[in-house]
Scaffold this active site. Sequence first.
Site, PDB file in Angstrom:
ATOM      1  N   PHE A 277      60.241  49.549  80.712  1.00  9.60           N
ATOM      2  CA  PHE A 277      59.030  49.842  79.958  1.00  9.60           C
ATOM      3  C   PHE A 277      57.873  50.293  80.860  1.00  9.60           C
ATOM      4  CE2 PHE A 277      58.844  45.243  80.762  1.00  9.60           C
ATOM      5  CZ  PHE A 277      57.591  45.104  81.336  1.00  9.60           C
TER       6      PHE A 277
ATOM      7  N   ILE B  75      48.592  39.450  83.401  1.00  9.64           N
ATOM      8  CA  ILE B  75      49.144  38.513  82.431  1.00  9.64           C
ATOM      9  C   ILE B  75      49.448  37.205  83.147  1.00  9.64           C
ATOM     10  CG2 ILE B  75      50.059  40.336  80.921  1.00  9.64           C
ATOM     11  CD1 ILE B  75      52.816  39.881  82.205  1.00  9.64           C
TER      12      ILE B  75
ATOM     13  N   TYR C 237      52.797  39.102  76.651  1.00 13.29           N
ATOM     14  CA  TYR C 237      51.930  39.707  75.642  1.00 13.29           C
ATOM     15  C   TYR C 237      52.058  39.029  74.280  1.00 13.29           C
ATOM     16  CZ  TYR C 237      51.120  43.242  79.143  1.00 13.29           C
ATOM     17  OH  TYR C 237      50.762  43.880  80.293  1.00 13.29           O
TER      18      TYR C 237
ATOM     19  N   PHE D 268      60.647  41.398  85.612  1.00 10.66           N
ATOM     20  CA  PHE D 268      59.977  42.168  86.661  1.00 10.66           C
ATOM     21  C   PHE D 268      60.721  42.026  87.989  1.00 10.66           C
ATOM     22  CE2 PHE D 268      56.577  41.199  83.664  1.00 10.66           C
ATOM     23  CZ  PHE D 268      55.958  42.429  83.525  1.00 10.66           C
TER      24      PHE D 268
END
Length: 569
Positions: free
Chosen positions: A67, A87, A113, A130
């Site tokens: 993404f 975040i 999120y 990640f």
Amino acid sequence: MAPGNTILILILLLLSVPAAPALGDPGPLEDVVIDRYYIPKICLREVQMGDFIRYHYNGTFKDGKKFDSSYDRGATVAGVVGVGRLITGMDRGLQGMCVNERRHLIVPPHLGYGSIGVAGLIPPDATLYFDVVMLDIWNKNDKLQVTTLSKPEHCNRTVENSDFVRYHYNGTLLDGTPFDSSYSKDSTYDTYVGTGWLIKGMDQGLLGMCAGEKRSIIIPPFLAYGEKGYGTVIPPQASLVFSVLLIDFHNPKDGVFLEHLEVPESCKRRAVTGDFVRYHYNGTLMDGTLFDSSYSRNHTYNTYIGKGYIIPGMDQGLQGVCVGERRRVVVPPHLAYGENGAGNKIPGSAVLIFDVHIIDFHNPADPVEIETVYRPEGCNVTTRDRDFVRYHYNCSLLDGTKLFSSHDYEKPQEVTLGTNKVIEGLNSGLLNMCAGERRVLIIPPHLGHGESGARGVPGSAVLRFEVELISMEEGVPEGYLFIWHGDPPANLYEQMDLNKDGEIPADEFSTFIKTQVAEGKGRLMPSSDPEKVIADMFQNQDRNQDGKITSEELKLKSDEDQEKIHEEL
């Protein structure tokens, strides 16, 4: 692009984690899952709350679909940890990372999120994966980090503001990525310190360095290129690491620096402007690189000082030297070869170091220097021009190098003074001596063997003679081979014609002259071979070279002088 997507991308630009394949379904997560799959052996610093960081990352979903990626944008991400700009899962997942460490992070939705997601990019309640590599860490409270890697034993001076420095360097980012190197350009980096020509961190990091010193200098971004970075090689907010070797430095106000390595105890005279100096030298740069040496040519460097024949620094540095002195002369570039350097061995703006050994020096106006070592008592008769003398001698250079000695032969040296048979300085030094007297003579080259020298004698060499007069014989005036002590006989030819046959052969002539000498009526020109002197006299009188002298041929020297004929009685 939808506004929601733009917001998401801007938020994700603060992330720096490379993507990793899905790690499997761990089930509902309460916190970030961290997999430290590569930890560098050396970790000088770990990420803490409030640190600025730079990192790369790939972001994917559980199925591996990407993404976002900093790699795809061709730029690292920079941000601050723990202040709400990332975040929550990333804030936690980046804590404790080292530079060059790699981590897989799994961030549950409530730390990412949440139930809202990012429209068109991240669905609600999405678990995020990640893959992160940490590239840089710094803090606004950081200071310059300077580490001395090596330092010369002797350091008489260190870099100060306004000094001009020449140094080599390798420049890397904190993760080791090289961005520049002076070595690759085969040239030092040359600049002033503390005058704004360098980034602030380098200005500070070079202070206090010695020539030949090696340092590692770590510069935080706010002392380097800051938010803008530099071109394509230095990203924004990058810490820089410089490995520096200081080659040399000077200040435009510097004069010549002298170090007296060895000064003879006895120094009767020091060189001044106008003197001609012979010296050996080694010429090096401040890092010890040899650029020239007179020793390699086996020949001294010979020059006048203070008259512009050599670089200004050496003109100054040789003032006041003694014979035999060893001196180090440090010459700044503005008194040497300046910004352009010389040839391919002396770089521009190079400080030069000359280790000098003074062999001798003299002035073109110098006379022979005479030192009487011993003079016998009751010395009433001394040598004069045209006297025949026997003497012993030792001849050497002023540095003690032995050249010649009469003691190497069976007999003393013999010469008639004033006949140009020895160098002018030695002839002068042998005048007014008593038999048994000993002298030391210092003879400058213009009274010795001159600029060309002689066999075994270097050009422009000052010579030292130790002489001892063994004996002397009174000479005769120039042009004479024999002189009468009184008036010559009125009937000279008749007396010389011993057998009265009207002609005088060589043996009769020789017998007559020897008789006059034996009876004290006259004397021959002094010589180690009186027979040859008599033979020369006979040949001069025998005008037609028929082996006998006639009355018409025989003439006195006084008569010949008026007729401009040659040497005789």
